[in-house]
Scaffold this motif. Structure first.
Motif, short mmCIF file in Angstrom:
data_model
loop_
_atom_site.label_atom_id
_atom_site.label_comp_id
_atom_site.label_asym_id
_atom_site.label_seq_id
_atom_site.Cartn_x
_atom_site.Cartn_y
_atom_site.Cartn_z
N LYS A 1 10.09 4.68 -8.20
CA LYS A 1 8.67 4.68 -7.99
C LYS A 1 8.29 3.55 -6.92
O LYS A 1 7.22 3.67 -6.37
CB LYS A 1 8.03 4.09 -9.35
N GLY A 2 8.93 2.57 -6.88
CA GLY A 2 8.46 1.37 -6.05
C GLY A 2 9.01 1.54 -4.48
O GLY A 2 7.85 1.24 -3.78
N ILE A 3 10.07 1.96 -4.27
CA ILE A 3 10.58 1.91 -2.89
C ILE A 3 9.61 3.24 -1.84
O ILE A 3 9.27 2.52 -0.80
CB ILE A 3 11.92 2.29 -2.77
N PRO A 4 9.22 4.18 -2.47
CA PRO A 4 8.16 4.91 -1.85
C PRO A 4 6.75 4.29 -1.38
O PRO A 4 6.27 4.91 -0.25
CB PRO A 4 8.09 6.17 -2.58
N THR A 5 6.37 3.30 -1.79
CA THR A 5 5.32 2.53 -1.60
C THR A 5 5.70 1.88 -0.34
O THR A 5 4.80 1.28 0.04
CB THR A 5 4.92 1.75 -2.85
N MET A 6 6.87 1.43 -0.16
CA MET A 6 7.07 0.50 1.14
C MET A 6 7.12 1.02 2.50
O MET A 6 7.42 2.32 2.63
CB MET A 6 8.42 -0.27 0.65
N MET A 7 6.90 0.25 3.54
CA MET A 7 6.86 0.67 4.95
C MET A 7 8.32 0.08 5.42
O MET A 7 8.97 -1.05 4.89
CB MET A 7 6.09 0.12 5.68
N LYS A 8 9.07 0.46 6.49
CA LYS A 8 10.10 0.25 7.01
C LYS A 8 9.99 -0.93 7.59
O LYS A 8 8.94 -1.68 8.21
CB LYS A 8 10.50 1.07 8.26
N GLY A 9 10.98 -1.96 7.28
CA GLY A 9 11.15 -3.51 7.71
C GLY A 9 10.15 -4.27 6.49
O GLY A 9 10.36 -5.66 6.73
N ARG B 1 9.66 -6.31 3.19
CA ARG B 1 10.43 -6.78 1.98
C ARG B 1 9.50 -7.40 1.13
O ARG B 1 8.37 -7.85 1.06
CB ARG B 1 11.08 -8.07 2.43
N SER B 2 9.84 -7.00 -0.03
CA SER B 2 8.94 -6.95 -1.48
C SER B 2 9.66 -7.46 -2.58
O SER B 2 10.69 -7.07 -2.77
CB SER B 2 8.07 -5.63 -1.79
N LEU B 3 8.75 -8.00 -3.32
CA LEU B 3 9.43 -8.46 -4.79
C LEU B 3 8.83 -7.75 -5.98
O LEU B 3 7.63 -7.56 -5.94
CB LEU B 3 9.19 -9.94 -5.04
N PHE B 4 9.76 -7.11 -6.67
CA PHE B 4 9.38 -6.20 -7.75
C PHE B 4 9.82 -6.55 -9.18
O PHE B 4 11.02 -7.09 -9.18
CB PHE B 4 9.97 -4.53 -7.52
N LEU B 5 8.71 -6.94 -10.10
CA LEU B 5 9.12 -7.12 -11.35
C LEU B 5 8.98 -5.88 -12.58
O LEU B 5 8.10 -5.43 -12.29
CB LEU B 5 8.14 -8.28 -11.73
#
Length: 222
Positions: A40-48, A50-54
């Protein structure tokens, strides 16, 4: 997609770190190969990015936890960097199920399996499990072996060098997976005999399924 990640518990205890291993992790997103929070979370990210998921246990490792590092009902943190991805065109509903879906052969799943692409190991079918065999340095002791088994992921290293990592060809009954070391059978008492690491990968639904013609899904995709 390919990512670097650091996985930790709420108290900061790190249970996995691809940066420390200098080995990014590649997998197919959205097909259930990883925990739900990643799908669910990774498809919301852009290339490059870096995010923190709880992640609550309901989208992580659930009531069962994972091995001895992740307790039941654990909330986990993932520091994820999206390194890149490769698009797969023309995928439809029928493409979700892999073409190699195993016939129902269960205990009769025996015989030669194959060799690792790096030549470091061989594997064979042994009914309810697959056994991976690799020659290791003669001075290896148990504390030199690091192994993690999850339903959809394996990681094994010897003396800090990665031997085996990736998504297994079938879901694992991770609680039944284990490793041991053995000298050559015919000369067990000879200290000069070759030392082998034996990795036992127990199949989920082992009575019903046959392991595909590759050990790791990553080998099929490479």
């Amino acid at each position: 997609v390919t990512v670097h990640f650091i996985g930790s518990l709420e108290d900061g205890t790190v249970f996995d770190d691809t940066r420390a291993r200098h080995e990014p992790y590649t997998f197919r997103v959205g097909l259930g190969f990883v925990i739900g929070g990643w799908d669910k979370g990774i498809p919301t990210m852009m290339k490059g990015e870096r995010s923190l998921f709880l992640m609550d246990s309901s989208v992580a490792y659930g009531a069962q936890g994972a091995g001895w590092k992740i307790p039941p009902n654990a909330t986990v943190r993932f520091d994820i960097e999206l390194l890149g991805w490769e698009e797969i065109d023309d995928m439809g509903p029928d493409d979700v199920e892999p073409e190699w879906e195993a016939p129902l052969v269960g205990r009769d799943d025996v015989g030669e399996g194959g060799k690792g692409p790096n030549g470091k190991y061989t594997w064979e079918r042994n009914g309810l499990e697959v056994v991976v065999k690799a020659q290791i340095p003669d001075d290896t002791v148990p504390k030199d072996i690091k192994a993690e088994f999850f339903p959809k992921r394996i990681f094994v290293s010897v003396k800090g060098e990665t031997l085996l990592t990736g998504t297994p060809g079938l879901d694992l009954d991770w609680e039944e997976c284990y490793w041991d070391m053995s000298r050559e059978e015919e000369i067990q008492d000879d200290p000069q005999a070759k030392l082998w690491l034996l990795i036992h990968l127990h199949k989920k639904d082992a009575e019903k399924v046959r392991w595909p013609d590759f050990l790791l899904l990553d080998e099929l995709e490479s």
